[in-house]
Write a protein that holds these residues in place. Sequence first.
Motif, PDB file in Angstrom:
ATOM      1  N   LEU A  31     -40.043  22.640  -5.650  1.00  0.00           N
ATOM      2  CA  LEU A  31     -41.283  22.812  -4.908  1.00  0.00           C
ATOM      3  C   LEU A  31     -42.139  23.921  -5.495  1.00  0.00           C
ATOM      4  O   LEU A  31     -43.369  23.861  -5.472  1.00  0.00           O
ATOM      5  CB  LEU A  31     -40.981  23.103  -3.436  1.00  0.00           C
ATOM      6  N   GLY A  32     -41.485  24.933  -6.046  1.00  0.00           N
ATOM      7  CA  GLY A  32     -42.229  26.041  -6.630  1.00  0.00           C
ATOM      8  C   GLY A  32     -42.976  25.654  -7.897  1.00  0.00           C
ATOM      9  O   GLY A  32     -43.884  26.379  -8.329  1.00  0.00           O
ATOM     10  N   GLY A  33     -42.618  24.514  -8.498  1.00  0.00           N
ATOM     11  CA  GLY A  33     -43.248  24.137  -9.750  1.00  0.00           C
ATOM     12  C   GLY A  33     -44.081  22.880  -9.702  1.00  0.00           C
ATOM     13  O   GLY A  33     -44.502  22.380 -10.749  1.00  0.00           O
ATOM     14  N   VAL A  34     -44.366  22.337  -8.512  1.00  0.00           N
ATOM     15  CA  VAL A  34     -45.087  21.065  -8.448  1.00  0.00           C
ATOM     16  C   VAL A  34     -46.600  21.216  -8.598  1.00  0.00           C
ATOM     17  O   VAL A  34     -47.307  20.235  -8.794  1.00  0.00           O
ATOM     18  CB  VAL A  34     -44.783  20.311  -7.124  1.00  0.00           C
ATOM     19  N   GLY A  35     -47.118  22.440  -8.495  1.00  0.00           N
ATOM     20  CA  GLY A  35     -48.545  22.644  -8.691  1.00  0.00           C
ATOM     21  C   GLY A  35     -49.394  22.363  -7.475  1.00  0.00           C
ATOM     22  O   GLY A  35     -50.623  22.336  -7.557  1.00  0.00           O
TER      23      GLY A  35
END
Length: 207
Positions: free
Chosen positions: A155-159
């Motif tokens: 979730l921290g990297g989905v933008g």
Amino acid sequence: MRTILVANIKGGCGKTTIATHLAAACAAAGHSTALADVDRQRSSLGWLARRPATASALVGLDWAKDLSDAPKGIQRLVIDAPAALKTKQIEDLVRMADVVVLPVLPSAFDEQATQRFLGKLEELKSIAKNRKSVAVVGNRLRARTKAADRLDQFLGGVGHSVVTRLRDSQIYADAAASGLSLFDLTGKRAAEHRADWEPLLAYIEKA
């Protein structure tokens, strides 16, 4: 009218639970609310049929075959989308929406499907140019598990905005069996889980 689309191409990620809860929350807040079911299984409409007359009133819309306009006077429209959406369906539903709520479970399969769906969304100008918001929701999380940790990393990297994380609990299934939601229940346990929804509800109102 504010329109909230709950969608993901992955089945079983909790779209109907989130759609019914959002509709119930809007109704409990005093908004005239409609719940549109686009899925042929009509799970949201089944939940609505079980809903007691004493609960906040909701208007059910069967959109499984064709999309239509919401009745006059509706202030909040929540759309429960089916899995495996085709590109044209995605375009039509996103065009109607003010905000897209995208639930994802702590599973490698769900993460993979969510990435594909986000890719489809980002091809739409309204999403790419930030004219419409996408709220990613981590669903059915159990604290201090490897799956939850992995989902947090994903979730921290989905933008996109990760608005909230909903804890896994039997209270959701118990409420659904009676056509209810956390926003219809009293008691400490329901109140504790309702707190998980507050960031999402605030995000939708500001979107």
